[in-house]
Design an enzyme around this catalytic site. Structure first.
Site, PDB file in Angstrom:
ATOM      1  N   GLU A   1       0.819  -1.221   0.000  1.00 46.49           N
ATOM      2  CA  GLU A   1       0.000   0.000   0.000  1.00 46.49           C
ATOM      3  C   GLU A   1       0.854   1.273   0.000  1.00 46.49           C
ATOM      4  O   GLU A   1       0.535   2.252  -0.659  1.00 46.49           O
ATOM      5  CB  GLU A   1      -0.917  -0.014   1.225  1.00 46.49           C
ATOM      6  CG  GLU A   1      -2.059   0.982   1.115  1.00 46.49           C
ATOM      7  CD  GLU A   1      -3.072   0.798   2.223  1.00 46.49           C
ATOM      8  OE1 GLU A   1      -3.696  -0.281   2.266  1.00 46.49           O
ATOM      9  OE2 GLU A   1      -3.210   1.707   3.061  1.00 46.49           O
ATOM     10  N   ASP A   2       1.955   1.240   0.733  1.00 47.30           N
ATOM     11  CA  ASP A   2       2.701   2.494   0.962  1.00 47.30           C
ATOM     12  C   ASP A   2       4.094   2.554   0.365  1.00 47.30           C
ATOM     13  O   ASP A   2       4.777   3.575   0.523  1.00 47.30           O
ATOM     14  CB  ASP A   2       2.818   2.753   2.477  1.00 47.30           C
ATOM     15  CG  ASP A   2       1.457   3.005   3.121  1.00 47.30           C
ATOM     16  OD1 ASP A   2       0.535   3.397   2.398  1.00 47.30           O
ATOM     17  OD2 ASP A   2       1.319   2.784   4.333  1.00 47.30           O
TER      18      ASP A   2
ATOM     19  N   ASP B   1      -3.850  -3.292  13.595  1.00 45.94           N
ATOM     20  CA  ASP B   1      -3.511  -2.075  12.845  1.00 45.94           C
ATOM     21  C   ASP B   1      -4.368  -0.900  13.332  1.00 45.94           C
ATOM     22  O   ASP B   1      -3.860   0.191  13.608  1.00 45.94           O
ATOM     23  CB  ASP B   1      -3.768  -2.364  11.349  1.00 45.94           C
ATOM     24  CG  ASP B   1      -3.322  -1.235  10.437  1.00 45.94           C
ATOM     25  OD1 ASP B   1      -2.314  -0.576  10.746  1.00 45.94           O
ATOM     26  OD2 ASP B   1      -3.977  -1.028   9.397  1.00 45.94           O
TER      27      ASP B   1
HETATM   28  P1  NDP Z   1      -5.438   9.604   6.472  1.00 48.70           P
HETATM   29  O1  NDP Z   1      -5.843   8.386   5.738  1.00 48.70           O
HETATM   30  O2  NDP Z   1      -4.888  10.746   5.675  1.00 48.70           O
HETATM   31  O3  NDP Z   1      -4.404   9.251   7.633  1.00 48.70           O
HETATM   32  C1  NDP Z   1      -4.656   8.206   8.519  1.00 48.70           C
HETATM   33  C2  NDP Z   1      -3.745   7.054   8.198  1.00 48.70           C
HETATM   34  O4  NDP Z   1      -2.393   7.480   8.242  1.00 48.70           O
HETATM   35  C3  NDP Z   1      -3.891   5.948   9.180  1.00 48.70           C
HETATM   36  O5  NDP Z   1      -4.895   5.052   8.773  1.00 48.70           O
HETATM   37  C4  NDP Z   1      -2.476   5.341   9.203  1.00 48.70           C
HETATM   38  O6  NDP Z   1      -2.448   4.367   8.143  1.00 48.70           O
HETATM   39  C5  NDP Z   1      -1.561   6.493   8.814  1.00 48.70           C
HETATM   40  N1  NDP Z   1      -0.847   7.163   9.908  1.00 48.70           N
HETATM   41  C6  NDP Z   1       0.437   7.592   9.851  1.00 48.70           C
HETATM   42  N2  NDP Z   1       0.799   8.206  10.964  1.00 48.70           N
HETATM   43  C7  NDP Z   1      -0.247   8.168  11.797  1.00 48.70           C
HETATM   44  C8  NDP Z   1      -0.462   8.631  13.122  1.00 48.70           C
HETATM   45  N3  NDP Z   1       0.489   9.263  13.814  1.00 48.70           N
HETATM   46  N4  NDP Z   1      -1.673   8.434  13.694  1.00 48.70           N
HETATM   47  C9  NDP Z   1      -2.627   7.784  13.015  1.00 48.70           C
HETATM   48  N5  NDP Z   1      -2.497   7.319  11.751  1.00 48.70           N
HETATM   49  C10 NDP Z   1      -1.304   7.509  11.135  1.00 48.70           C
HETATM   50  O7  NDP Z   1      -6.607  10.180   7.377  1.00 48.70           O
HETATM   51  P2  NDP Z   1      -8.136  10.386   7.136  1.00 48.70           P
HETATM   52  O8  NDP Z   1      -8.758   9.078   7.063  1.00 48.70           O
HETATM   53  O9  NDP Z   1      -8.612  11.346   8.143  1.00 48.70           O
HETATM   54  O10 NDP Z   1      -8.176  11.137   5.747  1.00 48.70           O
HETATM   55  C11 NDP Z   1      -8.849  10.641   4.620  1.00 48.70           C
HETATM   56  C12 NDP Z   1      -8.823  11.611   3.449  1.00 48.70           C
HETATM   57  O11 NDP Z   1      -9.603  12.772   3.706  1.00 48.70           O
HETATM   58  C13 NDP Z   1      -7.447  12.125   3.150  1.00 48.70           C
HETATM   59  O12 NDP Z   1      -7.318  12.285   1.743  1.00 48.70           O
HETATM   60  C14 NDP Z   1      -7.405  13.466   3.842  1.00 48.70           C
HETATM   61  O13 NDP Z   1      -6.488  14.342   3.244  1.00 48.70           O
HETATM   62  C15 NDP Z   1      -8.832  13.941   3.633  1.00 48.70           C
HETATM   63  N6  NDP Z   1      -9.259  14.884   4.669  1.00 48.70           N
HETATM   64  C16 NDP Z   1     -10.066  14.469   5.701  1.00 48.70           C
HETATM   65  C17 NDP Z   1     -10.482  15.375   6.669  1.00 48.70           C
HETATM   66  C18 NDP Z   1     -11.370  14.914   7.763  1.00 48.70           C
HETATM   67  O14 NDP Z   1     -11.836  15.757   8.522  1.00 48.70           O
HETATM   68  N7  NDP Z   1     -11.640  13.603   7.906  1.00 48.70           N
HETATM   69  C19 NDP Z   1     -10.067  16.762   6.641  1.00 48.70           C
HETATM   70  C20 NDP Z   1      -9.169  17.047   5.565  1.00 48.70           C
HETATM   71  C21 NDP Z   1      -8.821  16.140   4.638  1.00 48.70           C
HETATM   72  P3  NDP Z   1      -1.410   3.116   8.121  1.00 48.70           P
HETATM   73  O15 NDP Z   1      -1.945   2.036   8.958  1.00 48.70           O
HETATM   74  O16 NDP Z   1      -1.413   2.774   6.651  1.00 48.70           O
HETATM   75  O17 NDP Z   1      -0.108   3.642   8.616  1.00 48.70           O
HETATM   76 ZN    ZN Z   2      -0.946  -0.011   9.056  1.00 54.66          ZN
END
Ligand code: NDP
Ligand code: ZN
Length: 256
Positions: A140-141, A197
């Site tokens: 995925e990453d 996870d």
């Molecule tokens: P993201 O999917 O952008 O980020 C969460 C993911 O990042 C986690 O599932 C984890 O995945 C990884 N991760 C890495 N570092 C951390 C950390 N310190 N803590 C937790 N997770 C971490 O988050 P959203 O689901 O909120 O965003 C979804 C989409 O919506 C994105 O495109 C975002 O830009 C957009 N968006 C959403 C907003 C909202 O209010 N919900 C506001 C602005 C934008 P892994 O297990 O793969 O590491």
């Molecule tokens: Zn993960």
């Protein structure tokens, strides 16, 4: 198999603390290794096997994984070699990535932490699940293909990673919706990796809000995660209990 079906069914009548359980199974394992017959005088070791008592799902999981790991030194050595290979592979693949926390923790802390949650809190020692946990974000990453994973680690591990990998060609919100929809249909192994996870990520968010994230976004992430976890339930009692603690803290109604 070191523990015969006959012996194993008796073991399931046990109700010990996990330490006691471990001691007894380890004794049983050593004894079966030796090829000797049971010693009826060693009642302190054996008589409790016949008590018809309750065994918790956690203990059952422990026994299941213990038997998986008790297939002989040669095989265990193989599992250890594979786990180290996975950790090394994942570390190389994620080497340029950082987590989203303020300290920008190296990304590899996450897959290792997910594997650690599975062993320490989920009672899981199935080497296939642990290998998949270490590799779960590589496709995925990073620039990793499923073909590469299958070639290096075999089909069983690759299949679990595939089950927990989002289709990156889809828009982000659609991927999030599909995680909720697909969760109930995953294999038990994939559900375990997903539970660990989610637990890791939610704990990360509890500890520290990523830069640029509002409190609303964090709360929405928890809400979404609770929907995914709903579809993963009845897989591992302890992991689900730990997740519920986090949801309760945020007043998220947990549906089972
Ligand atoms: P993201 O999917 O952008 O980020 C969460 C993911 O990042 C986690 O599932 C984890 O995945 C990884 N991760 C890495 N570092 C951390 C950390 N310190 N803590 C937790 N997770 C971490 O988050 P959203 O689901 O909120 O965003 C979804 C989409 O919506 C994105 O495109 C975002 O830009 C957009 N968006 C959403 C907003 C909202 O209010 N919900 C506001 C602005 C934008 P892994 O297990 O793969 O590491
Ligand atoms: Zn993960």
């Amino acid at each position: 198999m070191l523990i015969s079906k006959h012996m194993f069914s008796r073991v399931f009548l046990l109700n010990f603390s996990n330490v006691r359980l471990r001691n007894n199974i380890s004794y049983l394992s050593r004894y079966l290794h030796s090829g000797r017959k049971p010693n009826p005088h060693q009642k302190n070791k054996f008589f409790l096997w016949y008590l018809p008592v309750y065994i918790s799902p956690f203990q059952k999981e422990y026994l299941r994984t213990y038997v998986t790991m008790s297939k002989g030194d040669g095989e265990n050595d193989g599992h250890i070699v594979s786990l180290v290979k996975c950790a090394d592979f994942a570390a190389i693949k994620h080497r340029d990535q950082r987590r989203k926390d303020k300290e920008e923790t190296p990304y590899i802390n996450h897959p290792i932490g997910v594997a650690r949650i599975l062993t320490a809190e989920g009672g899981i020692s199935d080497p296939i699940v642990l290998q998949a946990a270490l590799l779960h974000d590589t496709v995925e990453d990073t620039e990793t293909s499923f073909e590469e994973l299958e070639k290096e680690f075999g089909k069983a591990v690759c299949d679990i990673v595939a089950e927990v990998t989002d289709d990156k060609s889809l828009p982000k919100m659609e991927r999030k919706r599909l995680q909720i929809e697909h969760a109930p249909h995953k294999s038990r192994e994939a559900k375990l990796v997903k539970l660990a996870d989610k637990l890791y990520n939610l704990r990360d968010l509890e500890k520290c809000t990523p830069q640029g994230w509002t409190e609303t976004r964090v709360q929405e992430y928890f809400q979404w995660a609770s929907q995914v976890v709903k579809g993963l339930r009845n897989t591992n009692e302890n992991l689900e209990k730990e997740l519920d603690k986090l949801f309760n803290k945020r007043n998220i109604i947990v549906e089972s």
